[in-house]
Scaffold this active site. Structure first.
Site, PDB file in Angstrom:
ATOM      1  N   TYR A 471     -15.686  24.943  31.523  1.00 39.54           N
ATOM      2  CA  TYR A 471     -15.350  25.944  32.737  1.00 39.54           C
ATOM      3  C   TYR A 471     -14.329  27.167  32.389  1.00 39.54           C
ATOM      4  O   TYR A 471     -13.925  27.488  32.853  1.00 39.54           O
ATOM      5  CB  TYR A 471     -14.540  25.095  33.639  1.00 39.54           C
ATOM      6  N   HIS A 472     -15.492  27.688  31.167  1.00 40.50           N
ATOM      7  CA  HIS A 472     -14.976  28.742  30.387  1.00 40.50           C
ATOM      8  C   HIS A 472     -15.988  30.269  31.016  1.00 40.50           C
ATOM      9  O   HIS A 472     -16.073  31.276  30.018  1.00 40.50           O
ATOM     10  CB  HIS A 472     -14.724  29.224  29.264  1.00 40.50           C
ATOM     11  N   PRO A 473     -16.815  30.508  32.006  1.00 37.84           N
ATOM     12  CA  PRO A 473     -17.671  31.866  32.160  1.00 37.84           C
ATOM     13  C   PRO A 473     -16.915  32.698  31.536  1.00 37.84           C
ATOM     14  O   PRO A 473     -16.256  33.608  32.366  1.00 37.84           O
ATOM     15  CB  PRO A 473     -18.313  30.963  32.943  1.00 37.84           C
TER      16      PRO A 473
END
Length: 534
Positions: A471-473
């Site tokens: 969840y770290h784009p």
């Protein structure tokens, strides 16, 4: 229908909430913030433990990746928030800022002048309201509540002890002078409730008459007059509207939403826009490119007893936990599930280098969508690891010119052999940690990976099969001065006036940690750039 403002902010996520609060401090400035999602009224949002229920469902955009050719051609669930507060309303609340060298790399190697750690440190401190830690590396009065988990689960404490038995030093503060080591994470909570950017920044500001919040709005495009952004076209239901911006449009829709909006507005790779029938206002090949994300790989163990949070899946324990939280704001609901963590090295020869692996210990199994679990009726634990600075780069491209369609998201996980090599070391270390005395006494069986995973090729196959987004784009509209950069160090879009991008998409490269604290820092820094307070 047109309404006029000085600043129009597109996206009420972590950075957008910061900007709305800071810019509206000046009563003479008219600020509008537009959010596609609804208000943050769901009770799961405000319970720390609720994150585990929100990695899929109505508070997300329902994204999946393009088939990942280096990860068994899987389409991987890709949770992106669609709610007030953005990712800060549905994330695991872990508060880590990255290594100081990450920001120095931005400034010294990647063209982001003014973004070295010495420059951004004050914005981390200004945002942070830490209830425990203080000093030169911690703020205590900021809007973002940061606290200790009040009563870490017994298996989370055993995880930290097992890390020490494996050889990691104990670290009580991952945002202190040293990142490496193992400990219990600090989390973005205040008084045992989640403190999202919406709670900490936006809601205290909503009483100001010069701040307008619009939710449930689909933004169609940024409106340009020549090379200047003059407003935003959006719809609420069937009503089409325009919010005009006399000063600037500020795009804060995140690393997926921001490049999508820019391309829909005619700003991006010219050939790609023309294929979708969109007139190119500014041909910027870097829009939507350079996508970076952490590829997390889980191992899962079944426990002998019911020592983890999984026991609260049973109805009588669930009711007890709810009663305890309702009456006393205590008990398991105050947990973020992802209680323990570590930063460490994939090789033994690491003197003077920053850690290249991060670990998240979950006091439960199958807590997130897409993660393996244990047999029904059993309890489990999970340890996730990922390569901190992956070399693989992906993309965000348009599926169609219709703003209602999700874009095509291709993180291109494990495209670089180094990413696979480091990821495999993370799995091996995770397994070793589970085999140390403090955790081993709780474990009945390691379910994933099972005993058949032994060779290097077995581990590589496991990584390809079970890895997922963390969840770290980031980095899809990166800051810099090269041909693939999209914004300059003042966050102004190259070649255009009246528009800045002020979210995680402008990171020149991925920081070595969770990304929410850094995204809030970007919002704080952007507010000073916009106001001229540098």
């Amino acid at each position: 229908m047109t309404t006029g403002f000085d600043y129009v902010i597109v996206g009420a996520g972590s950075s957008g909430c910061v900007l709305a609060a800071r810019l509206s401090e000046n009563p003479a400035v008219r600020v509008c913030i537009i959010e596609a999602g609804g208000k943050d009224s769901h009770p799961y949002i405000h319970m720390p433990v609720g994150f585990a229920k929100m990695t899929t469902g109505p508070l997300t955009w329902g994204l999946v990746t393009a088939p990942q050719k280096h990860a068994d051609n899987r389409e991987i669930l890709y949770a992106q928030a669609k709610v007030l507060g953005g990712g800060s309303s549905i994330n695991a609340e872990v508060y880590t800022r990255g290594h100081q060298t990450d920001y120095d790399r931005w400034a010294n190697e990647e063209g982001a002048d003014g973004w070295a750690f010495k420059d951004v440190q004050k914005y981390f401190l200004r945002s942070e309201g830490n209830s425990i830690l203080s000093g030169s590396l911690h703020g205590t009065d900021g809007p973002l509540g940061v606290s200790n988990i009040p009563d870490p689960n017994i298996v989370s404490r055993a995880f930290v002890q097992s890390c020490q038995e494996y050889g990691l030093p104990y670290n009580p503060d991952f945002n202190g002078t040293r990142q490496e080591g193992a400990g219990i994470y600090q989390i973005t909570t205040r008084n045992n409730r989640r403190c999202s950017a919406a709670v900490g920044y936006l809601k205290p500001a909503l009483g100001r008459p010069n701040l307008t919040l619009i939710t449930g709005a689909l933004v169609h495009r940024v409106v340009f007059k020549g090379g200047r952004a003059v407003g935003v076209e959006y719809s609420v239901g069937r009503s089409r509207r325009v919010a005009s911006a006399d000063s600037e449009v500020l795009v804060t829709s995140g690393a997926i939403g921001t490049p999508k909006l820019m391309m829909l507005s005619g700003v991006g790779p010219g050939d790609h826009l023309r294929r979708h029938g969109i007139e190119a206002i500014q041909d910027l090949p870097g829009v939507g490119q350079n996508l970076r994300d952490h590829f997390g790989i889980d191992i899962v163990a079944e426990l002998k007893g019911h020592d983890s949070l999984d026991k609260y899946n049973r109805i009588h324990w669930m009711l007890w936990a709810g009663l305890q939280y309702t009456l006393f704001k205590s008990g398991p609901i105050t947990s973020n599930v992802v209680e323990g963590g570590a930063f460490w090295h994939s090789t033994g020869n690491h003197a003077g280098s920053a850690p290249d692996l991060q670990f998240h210990f979950l006091a439960g199994a199958g807590a997130e969508a897409g993660v393996p679990s244990v047999p029904k009726g059993s309890s489990g634990i999970t340890l996730n690891s990922y390569t901190l600075r992956p070399k693989s780069r992906g993309s965000v491209t348009l599926r169609s010119p219709d703003p209602r369609d999700n874009p095509i998201v291709d993180p291109n996980f494990l495209a670089d052999p180094d990413d696979l090599r480091i990821s495999v070391e993370g799995i091996k270390i995770s397994r070793e940690i589970f085999n140390q005395p403090s955790l081993r006494k709780f474990i009945k069986e390691l379910r994933f990976p099972d005993t058949s995973v032994r060779s290097q090729s077995d581990y590589e196959a496991y990584a390809r099969r079970y890895g997922r987004t963390s969840y770290h784009p980031t980095c899809t509209c990166k800051m810099g001065k090269d041909a693939m950069s999209v914004v300059d160090p003042q966050l102004r879009v190259h070649g255009l006036d009246g528009i800045r991008i002020c979210d995680s998409s402008v990171m020149p490269s991925l920081v070595g940690s969770n990304t929410n604290a850094a995204t809030i820092m970007i919002g704080e820094h952007a507010s000073d750039l916009i106001r001229g307070n540098r």
